[in-house]
Design a protein around this motif. Structure first.
Motif, PDB file in Angstrom:
ATOM      1  N   ARG A 119       0.791  -1.700  -0.238  1.00 27.37           N
ATOM      2  CA  ARG A 119       0.028   0.236   0.480  1.00 27.37           C
ATOM      3  C   ARG A 119       0.984   1.065  -0.047  1.00 27.37           C
ATOM      4  N   ALA A 132      -6.818  -2.172  -3.767  1.00 26.67           N
ATOM      5  CA  ALA A 132      -7.124  -3.321  -2.942  1.00 26.67           C
ATOM      6  C   ALA A 132      -6.485  -4.659  -2.921  1.00 26.67           C
ATOM      7  N   ASP A 189      -5.948  -4.313   1.068  1.00 25.48           N
ATOM      8  CA  ASP A 189      -6.909  -4.548   1.870  1.00 25.48           C
ATOM      9  C   ASP A 189      -7.709  -6.345   1.936  1.00 25.48           C
TER      10      ASP A 189
END
Length: 158
Positions: free
Chosen positions: A101, A123, A127
């Motif tokens: 990230r 993502a 995540d």
């Protein structure tokens, strides 16, 4: 009485040594072997500078503990070298879920959050990561991740 006093002083003098031994023994903690891991992260073919990368070991066997995670920050060329949470160079020898990230929540001097740049990495790489990497006894200097911002899947290139 004099004998008891001498024995008590002797035992008290050994307490720091006993405490040190218990501290280094880790109260029965597990030892996880690590191997050196480094590589390059790119996004759409360009080096991904100032990204954070994390390797989270998957649990193996009956052990409830998977071992310490490993983390790094990429340089201007997207290069990184992992260190474990306990300060060792590398990553635990096992399969890892990997996240990458760029988002950082910056704060001013008072601790108030200020506007941050949006996350540049999709993502599916953080995540909701789909990335994995297996660290073997040799380690790897080519744990490279070629990411794309388009919906297609990416895999480690190393």
């Amino acid at each position: 009485m004099n004998c008891i006093c001498r024995e008590t002083k002797r035992l008290v003098s050994l307490l720091p040594l006993l405490f040190s031994l218990l501290l280094f023994a880790g109260c029965g903690g597990e030892h996880f072997a690590v191997a050196p891991v480094s590589g390059v992260v790119t996004l759409d073919g360009e080096p991904l500078a100032n990204a954070r990368i994390g390797f989270e070991p998957r649990r193996q066997g009956d052990s409830p503990n998977a071992g310490p995670g490993s983390y790094a920050k990429t340089d201007d060329q997207g290069r990184y070298t992992l260190k474990t949470l306990d300060g060792r160079s590398g990553a635990v020898i096992t399969t890892h879920d990997v996240w990458i990230r760029t988002f950082v929540a910056p704060a001013d001097r008072s601790g108030k959050l200020i506007e941050a740049a949006p996350e540049r990495v999709p993502a599916r790489y953080n995540d909701a990561t789909t990335l994995t990497f297996t660290v073997d006894e040799e380690g790897s200097a080519e744990a490279n991740f070629d990411l794309t911002s388009t919906p297609e899947e990416s895999t480690p290139s190393g």
